[in-house]
Design an enzyme around this catalytic site. Structure first.
Site, PDB file in Angstrom:
ATOM      1  N   LYS A 173       0.844  -1.193   0.000  1.00 56.89           N
ATOM      2  CA  LYS A 173       0.000   0.000   0.000  1.00 56.89           C
ATOM      3  C   LYS A 173       0.880   1.244   0.000  1.00 56.89           C
ATOM      4  O   LYS A 173       1.568   1.517   0.974  1.00 56.89           O
ATOM      5  CB  LYS A 173      -0.881   0.030   1.251  1.00 56.89           C
ATOM      6  CG  LYS A 173      -1.953   1.112   1.144  1.00 56.89           C
ATOM      7  CD  LYS A 173      -2.546   1.463   2.492  1.00 56.89           C
ATOM      8  CE  LYS A 173      -2.001   2.734   3.065  1.00 56.89           C
ATOM      9  NZ  LYS A 173      -2.130   3.932   2.241  1.00 56.89           N
ATOM     10  N   GLY A 226       6.843   5.147   8.023  1.00 58.62           N
ATOM     11  CA  GLY A 226       5.883   6.237   8.211  1.00 58.62           C
ATOM     12  C   GLY A 226       6.090   6.874   9.573  1.00 58.62           C
ATOM     13  O   GLY A 226       7.182   6.805  10.155  1.00 58.62           O
ATOM     14  N   THR A 228       5.760   7.843  13.633  1.00 56.81           N
ATOM     15  CA  THR A 228       5.926   7.060  14.864  1.00 56.81           C
ATOM     16  C   THR A 228       4.577   6.682  15.478  1.00 56.81           C
ATOM     17  O   THR A 228       4.409   5.564  15.977  1.00 56.81           O
ATOM     18  CB  THR A 228       6.806   7.854  15.853  1.00 56.81           C
ATOM     19  OG1 THR A 228       8.120   7.929  15.281  1.00 56.81           O
ATOM     20  CG2 THR A 228       6.891   7.184  17.212  1.00 56.81           C
ATOM     21  N   THR A 230       1.739   6.144  13.918  1.00 58.88           N
ATOM     22  CA  THR A 230       1.179   5.026  13.127  1.00 58.88           C
ATOM     23  C   THR A 230       1.947   3.748  13.435  1.00 58.88           C
ATOM     24  O   THR A 230       1.345   2.674  13.581  1.00 58.88           O
ATOM     25  CB  THR A 230       1.266   5.338  11.613  1.00 58.88           C
ATOM     26  OG1 THR A 230       0.871   6.680  11.390  1.00 58.88           O
ATOM     27  CG2 THR A 230       0.393   4.411  10.807  1.00 58.88           C
ATOM     28  N   GLU A 248      10.151   1.653  10.232  1.00 60.86           N
ATOM     29  CA  GLU A 248      11.042   2.800   9.976  1.00 60.86           C
ATOM     30  C   GLU A 248      10.218   4.055  10.230  1.00 60.86           C
ATOM     31  O   GLU A 248       9.327   4.370   9.447  1.00 60.86           O
ATOM     32  CB  GLU A 248      11.544   2.780   8.524  1.00 60.86           C
ATOM     33  CG  GLU A 248      12.289   1.521   8.131  1.00 60.86           C
ATOM     34  CD  GLU A 248      13.594   1.348   8.876  1.00 60.86           C
ATOM     35  OE1 GLU A 248      14.151   2.349   9.362  1.00 60.86           O
ATOM     36  OE2 GLU A 248      14.048   0.209   8.992  1.00 60.86           O
ATOM     37  N   CYS A 282      13.086  11.955   6.016  1.00 60.56           N
ATOM     38  CA  CYS A 282      13.243  11.518   7.407  1.00 60.56           C
ATOM     39  C   CYS A 282      14.672  11.718   7.890  1.00 60.56           C
ATOM     40  O   CYS A 282      14.930  11.741   9.091  1.00 60.56           O
ATOM     41  CB  CYS A 282      12.846  10.053   7.532  1.00 60.56           C
ATOM     42  SG  CYS A 282      13.736   9.027   6.343  1.00 60.56           S
ATOM     43  N   GLU A 384       8.773  16.096  15.846  1.00 62.34           N
ATOM     44  CA  GLU A 384       9.080  16.095  14.416  1.00 62.34           C
ATOM     45  C   GLU A 384       8.176  17.090  13.679  1.00 62.34           C
ATOM     46  O   GLU A 384       6.953  17.026  13.817  1.00 62.34           O
ATOM     47  CB  GLU A 384       8.877  14.687  13.841  1.00 62.34           C
ATOM     48  CG  GLU A 384       9.326  14.593  12.398  1.00 62.34           C
ATOM     49  CD  GLU A 384       9.059  13.219  11.782  1.00 62.34           C
ATOM     50  OE1 GLU A 384       7.956  12.684  11.947  1.00 62.34           O
ATOM     51  OE2 GLU A 384       9.978  12.693  11.115  1.00 62.34           O
TER      52      GLU A 384
HETATM   53  P1  NAD Z   1       1.927   8.003   8.132  1.00 68.93           P
HETATM   54  O1  NAD Z   1       2.331   7.183   9.298  1.00 68.93           O
HETATM   55  O2  NAD Z   1       0.781   8.921   8.273  1.00 68.93           O
HETATM   56  O3  NAD Z   1       1.563   7.071   6.892  1.00 68.93           O
HETATM   57  C1  NAD Z   1       2.480   6.126   6.377  1.00 68.93           C
HETATM   58  C2  NAD Z   1       1.695   5.032   5.686  1.00 68.93           C
HETATM   59  O4  NAD Z   1       0.942   4.329   6.665  1.00 68.93           O
HETATM   60  C3  NAD Z   1       0.684   5.540   4.660  1.00 68.93           C
HETATM   61  O5  NAD Z   1       0.642   4.658   3.571  1.00 68.93           O
HETATM   62  C4  NAD Z   1      -0.622   5.498   5.431  1.00 68.93           C
HETATM   63  O6  NAD Z   1      -1.749   5.385   4.624  1.00 68.93           O
HETATM   64  C5  NAD Z   1      -0.415   4.256   6.276  1.00 68.93           C
HETATM   65  N1  NAD Z   1      -1.255   4.184   7.480  1.00 68.93           N
HETATM   66  C6  NAD Z   1      -1.809   5.195   8.175  1.00 68.93           C
HETATM   67  N2  NAD Z   1      -2.541   4.709   9.202  1.00 68.93           N
HETATM   68  C7  NAD Z   1      -2.421   3.368   9.159  1.00 68.93           C
HETATM   69  C8  NAD Z   1      -2.928   2.317   9.966  1.00 68.93           C
HETATM   70  N3  NAD Z   1      -3.741   2.539  11.001  1.00 68.93           N
HETATM   71  N4  NAD Z   1      -2.595   1.053   9.649  1.00 68.93           N
HETATM   72  C9  NAD Z   1      -1.777   0.798   8.604  1.00 68.93           C
HETATM   73  N5  NAD Z   1      -1.287   1.754   7.794  1.00 68.93           N
HETATM   74  C10 NAD Z   1      -1.599   3.027   8.071  1.00 68.93           C
HETATM   75  O7  NAD Z   1       3.240   8.754   7.654  1.00 68.93           O
HETATM   76  P2  NAD Z   1       3.353   9.830   6.503  1.00 68.93           P
HETATM   77  O8  NAD Z   1       2.754  11.109   6.972  1.00 68.93           O
HETATM   78  O9  NAD Z   1       2.906   9.230   5.228  1.00 68.93           O
HETATM   79  O10 NAD Z   1       4.944   9.983   6.385  1.00 68.93           O
HETATM   80  C11 NAD Z   1       5.687  10.863   7.152  1.00 68.93           C
HETATM   81  C12 NAD Z   1       6.378  10.140   8.286  1.00 68.93           C
HETATM   82  O11 NAD Z   1       7.176   9.076   7.774  1.00 68.93           O
HETATM   83  C13 NAD Z   1       7.322  11.016   9.059  1.00 68.93           C
HETATM   84  O12 NAD Z   1       7.149  10.775  10.424  1.00 68.93           O
HETATM   85  C14 NAD Z   1       8.695  10.551   8.601  1.00 68.93           C
HETATM   86  O13 NAD Z   1       9.732  10.771   9.516  1.00 68.93           O
HETATM   87  C15 NAD Z   1       8.456   9.107   8.399  1.00 68.93           C
HETATM   88  N6  NAD Z   1       9.467   8.518   7.525  1.00 68.93           N
HETATM   89  C16 NAD Z   1      10.383   7.682   8.072  1.00 68.93           C
HETATM   90  C17 NAD Z   1      11.372   7.133   7.275  1.00 68.93           C
HETATM   91  C18 NAD Z   1      12.409   6.198   7.828  1.00 68.93           C
HETATM   92  O14 NAD Z   1      13.084   5.558   7.036  1.00 68.93           O
HETATM   93  N7  NAD Z   1      12.556   6.084   9.134  1.00 68.93           N
HETATM   94  C19 NAD Z   1      11.413   7.447   5.912  1.00 68.93           C
HETATM   95  C20 NAD Z   1      10.453   8.314   5.412  1.00 68.93           C
HETATM   96  C21 NAD Z   1       9.470   8.848   6.213  1.00 68.93           C
END
Ligand code: NAD
Length: 481
Positions: A173, A226, A228, A230, A248, A282, A384
């Protein structure tokens, strides 16, 4: 307007519900395509396809799997311009960045794991004349892969490529905020002749599609990148089901700059590490700690260089800071700038919304922002923000710099700038982060472990670590007499 489709069992299909969500172009603030609003029914169909495909994909030779991945890599390279344009329109990132970083890296991910799997070996442990143990590494099963919006195809493929290379089949997804290049990847997989059901891409909301993948009783492992919050939710659902988890998550990365650094290199790299991709990486360093004797010089030069960054149309070659990915995220970043002021921070440059002209008038733009005068432990310096916003803070001693750097709940990446070799190693050893860059930033060797500590995640991606994750070790002990 284009309707994106799910990719299930080798076909591009509509969601069962036949409902669609709006997909925005952040540069204009306008809807420009529609995303399937899929749900657990689509996930179930995708799972059934992935399960059926697993029977043959898991025993397809590594050579053959490699060939498919290399073909996908080649097709991504061939479609570089198309994919880069799509990524820029979907995400708001400068087209130049998508062309030079995002899409080449997505191709590299498939190439890296397409070749890496050929070199992946397992262990044998000899008990002299008594017995020999050998460890099989078998693909775990149907993998659930969930990715964010900031580096859409780059991070999506960073999960899918090792999963497929390892012999897993996948239900994936992408973020609902940036679904377009995942959709184009499904077209590429069809062109590459990837067998039906090996990769399935289900579009839609996290709470529906993501949750259905995470809570699916027969999907035994989840690779998630995504936020923290989530990640915490996903762990709470998946851990009691004993799923393998790779998380991650977010970061609040420190840059520690010592006065003996190579100043010019440090300054230009720090501009990149602060504002690349609108600060929505990130790995961006959002807390910059500068040794006091260098502080004023750094502050003046850094602010001057930040003011030079061209903010605006992502498709324009001169643009260095494009559009923020969504209206909601734009509001979140602006609320943190307000919070920084309330906490006593002084905005040295930026801090304001940029109004685009013409069709960009409703786009989501923010000036790159530098803030000083904040306590290391205030919310602005602990939470963040994930935008073009950095704070600068002086320090007097190495201990103080480390204490401030290590003071957040996060521990993803960090950057050190010093010419003192001994100090560089000493500080690198003491910093709480999964990644330390010394005198550079975002220099990536895909063989190295990638990931964070503390609230930045669990597990590592990259190199053989990812192949270990997508396979299960099975030890076989053979008595020799
Ligand atoms: P997010 O957690 O909102 O969403 C990430 C993904 O998870 C999306 O596809 C979303 O639809 C899905 N999701 C949301 N709720 C869910 C649930 N209940 N169950 C399963 N999936 C769900 O994150 P975002 O806003 O898309 O991305 C930004 C974040 O990602 C920032 O915190 C950033 O630091 C982090 N990030 C981390 C890394 C890393 O490698 N550590 C890399 C890139 C981004």
């Amino acid at each position: 307007m284009q309707h994106i489709k799910n990719y299930i069992n080798g076909q591009l299909v509509e969601p069962v519900s036949k409902s669609y969500l709006d997909n925005y172009n952040p540069a204009t603030g306008k809807v420009y395509s529609y995303i399937p609003d899929s749900d657990e029914k689509d996930v179930e169909i995708a799972y059934a396809a992935a399960k059926a495909a697993f029977a043959s994909w898991s025993v397809t030779s590594k050579d053959q799997r490699s060939k498919y991945l290399l073909k996908i890599a080649a097709l991504i390279e061939k479609n570089l311009d198309k994919l880069a344009l799509a990524e820029s329109i979907d995400n708001g990132k400068p087209l130049k960045l998508a062309k030079t970083v995002d899409i080449p890296r997505a191709a590299a991910n498939f190439h890296f794991y397409g070749t890496g799997i050929l070199h992946y070996a397992s262990h044998a442990h000899s008990m002299e004349e008594t017995a020999i143990n050998y460890t099989l590494r078998q693909p775990v099963g149907v993998a659930g892969c969930i990715s964010p919006w900031n580096l859409p195809l780059y991070l999506f493929s960073w999960k899918i490529a090792p999963a497929l290379a390892a012999g897993c089949t996948v239900v994936a997804k992408p973020s609902e905020v940036t679904p377009m290049t995942a959709y184009l990847l499904s077209e590429i997989c069809i062109e590459a002749g990837l067998p039906a059901g090996v990769l399935n891409i289900v579009h839609g909301l996290g709470g529906k599609v993501g949750n259905a993948i995470v809570s699916h009783k027969d999907i035994p492992l989840i690779s998630f990148t995504g936020g923290t919050v989530t990640g915490k939710h996903i762990a709470s659902v998946a851990a009691p089901m004993f799923k393998k988890l790779s998380l991650e998550l977010g970061g609040k990365n420190p840059n520690i700059i010592f006065a003996d650094c190579d100043y010019d290199k440090m300054l230009s790299t720090t501009i990149h590490s602060s504002f690349s991709n609108q600060g929505e990486i990130c790995l961006c360093g959002s807390r910059i700690f500068i040794e006091r004797k260098l502080y004023d010089k750094f502050k003046n030069d850094f602010v001057a260089k930040t003011k030079e960054l061209v903010v605006g149309n992502p498709l324009d070659d001169k643009t260095r800071v494009g559009a923020i990915v969504s209206k909601g995220h734009h509001e979140k970043i602006m609320s943190y700038i307000k919070l920084a002021e309330e906490e006593g921070g002084k905005i040295l440059c930026g801090g304001k919304i940029v109004k685009g002209a013409g069709e960009l008038a409703e786009g989501y733009y923010i000036e790159p922002t530098v803030i000083e005068g904040l306590a290391y432990n205030c919310r602005t310096n602990q939470e963040e923000i994930f935008g073009p916003v950095v704070t600068i803070t002086p320090f007097d001693t190495e201990e103080e710099a480390l204490m401030m750097a290590n003071s957040t709940v996060y521990g993803l990446a960090s950057v050190l700038w010093t010419q003192d070799l001994t100090r560089a190693h000493r500080v690198a050893n003491l910093i709480h982060a999964g990644i330390v860059w010394i005198n550079c930033w975002l220099l990536r060797d895909l063989r190295t472990p990638f990931g964070g500590v503390k609230a930045s995640g669990v597990g590592r991606e990259g190199g053989f670590e990812a192949l270990d994750f997508f396979t299960e070790p099975k030890n076989v002990c053979v008595k020799l007499s």
